[in-house]
Design a protein around this motif. Structure first.
Motif, PDB file in Angstrom:
ATOM      1  N   ALA A  71      -2.616 -11.554  -1.461  1.00  0.00           N
ATOM      2  CA  ALA A  71      -3.582 -10.532  -1.017  1.00  0.00           C
ATOM      3  C   ALA A  71      -3.066  -9.722   0.177  1.00  0.00           C
ATOM      4  O   ALA A  71      -3.856  -9.152   0.920  1.00  0.00           O
ATOM      5  CB  ALA A  71      -4.895 -11.210  -0.664  1.00  0.00           C
ATOM      6  N   ALA A  74      -4.197  -5.861   0.427  1.00  0.00           N
ATOM      7  CA  ALA A  74      -5.616  -5.685   0.779  1.00  0.00           C
ATOM      8  C   ALA A  74      -5.846  -6.056   2.242  1.00  0.00           C
ATOM      9  O   ALA A  74      -6.550  -5.368   2.981  1.00  0.00           O
ATOM     10  CB  ALA A  74      -6.488  -6.534  -0.130  1.00  0.00           C
ATOM     11  N   LEU A 167      -5.054   1.609  -6.154  1.00  0.00           N
ATOM     12  CA  LEU A 167      -5.626   0.259  -6.090  1.00  0.00           C
ATOM     13  C   LEU A 167      -6.770   0.137  -7.106  1.00  0.00           C
ATOM     14  O   LEU A 167      -7.462   1.118  -7.389  1.00  0.00           O
ATOM     15  CB  LEU A 167      -6.151  -0.036  -4.688  1.00  0.00           C
ATOM     16  N   GLU A 171      -9.953  -4.373  -5.810  1.00  0.00           N
ATOM     17  CA  GLU A 171      -9.193  -4.393  -4.556  1.00  0.00           C
ATOM     18  C   GLU A 171      -9.847  -3.493  -3.498  1.00  0.00           C
ATOM     19  O   GLU A 171      -9.936  -3.855  -2.327  1.00  0.00           O
ATOM     20  CB  GLU A 171      -7.743  -3.951  -4.794  1.00  0.00           C
TER      21      GLU A 171
END
Lengths: 211, 154
Positions: A71, A74, A167, A171
């Protein structure tokens, strides 16, 4: 597999162990995305450079707190967004103070707020286009950026994250901390607004597709 | 695939972020649904126009990286110390709390188990029984107060 092709999770794992070159790789992978997001958020080139830089410093310092290595993107955008909000608060405070202390006719825009020309200088130009096409291309880019700048901040950030950075809706929802349904509704509203402003360019694209 | 679900997935499909079975199911639905087909066309137009402007480059990314490096190096010593302590406590806070609770339980058990005996002889005062110097006159008995050594010579 070269270093460029290594997945984020592996680079993040190495960077967590103190491998600077792995973090450098992540910087080259994401600095343009972060900068684009921050620029659209703050509408100031100088401030955007500072905030992008601070985002990566903060990311390096708090990398150990990232639980899921996958991740990273993000998480990086979340840091950038928080720093943008801080910068906006600071700027609002400074503006309020300067309005209070400096007469209106002496006030100048020092950070280049709302500059589209310098922004275009940073946009990758299509070298394959001839001069006339380049002019048209730049005009289109300027129109698109102006249209994005006219959107309200909540609509602007979903447009930048989803359309410019590619994205997924999930996300975007994670970065902004809002439900997926809200992202979809904001995207729909933003698209309507952009369609009104950029109708001419959208028609050109439609003609290009139909040909 | 239901129409409502398809409408939700169109945005991801338009930017090329839909993969696997969901993508196949959506494509099948689009081929049968004129509303979704029209919506997808509009989404793809917007995506094409916006993606066409590209990402923005900072004026000097190499300089930015150098500054990041120097800023992180300056704080490295301090942050590594903080990090070490943080890591240390992140592993130890649970055992530490467990140990503290255990110590409390043991102390409580001992205090209940080793209750002081009741006052056995009511004819002497509490202070005398415990060989304490009276609070009202702490220097009344120098020997008890530890200020005098008894003469043990015959």
């Amino acid at each position: 597999m070269t270093r460029d092709e290594l997945p984020d999770s592996l680079l993040v794992a190495k960077a967590k162990k103190g491998d600077w070159s792995a973090f450098e790789q992540l910087f080259w992978r994401y600095h343009e995305k972060v900068y684009t997001f921050v620029w659209h958020f703050l509408q100031s080139r100088e401030l955007a450079e500072d905030v992008t830089q601070d985002t990566f410093i903060k990311a390096w310092e708090s990398l150990h707190s990232l639980k899921s290595n996958d991740a990273f993107q993000a998480w990086l955008h979340q840091i950038a967004r928080r720093l943008c909000l801080d910068a906006l608060r600071k700027r609002a405070w400074e503006t309020a103070v300067s309005e209070f202390t400096v007469p209106a006719d002496q006030q100048t825009s020092e950070d280049g707020e709302g500059e589209i020309e310098p922004f275009l200088a940073g946009v990758e130009s299509a070298s394959s286009l001839d001069p006339e096409e380049t002019v048209i291309d730049n005009e289109r880019k300027r129109a698109v950026h102006e249209a994005i700048a006219q959107l309200s901040p909540p609509l602007r950030e979903v447009v930048v994250l989803h359309y410019l950075e590619g994205l997924s809706v999930d996300e975007v929802a994670k970065i902004l901390g809002i439900p997926v349904g809200t992202v979809l509704s904001r995207l729909a509203r933003a698209r309507e607004a952009l369609r009104r402003t950029l109708a001419r360019y959208l028609d050109e694209i439609e003609e290009g597709v139909s040909k | 695939m239901r129409h409502e679900k398809a409408m939700q997935l169109l945005a991801d499909y338009a930017v090329g972020r839909l993969k696997g079975r969901a993508k196949i199911a959506l494509e099948q639905h689009i081929s049968e649904c004129p509303i979704c087909e029209r919506e997808l066309k509009a989404l793809q137009q917007t995506e094409k126009l916006l993606r066409g402007v590209g990402l923005v480059r900072p004026s000097d990314p190499k300089l930015m990286l150098t500054r990041i490096r120097s800023a992180t190096t300056q704080t490295a010593r301090v942050s590594s110390r903080v990090w070490q302590w943080r890591t240390f406590w992140s592993y130890l806070w649970k055992p530490a709390i467990g140990f503290a609770l255990l110590a409390l339980v043991v102390a409580a058990t001992l205090s209940i188990w080793r209750q002081p005996p009741d006052h056995p002889d009511l004819s002497v005062s509490y202070e005398q029984y415990h060989r304490l110097v009276s609070w009202s006159n702490p220097l009344g008995n120098w020997f008890e107060a530890g200020l005098s050594v008894p003469n043990t010579q015959p």
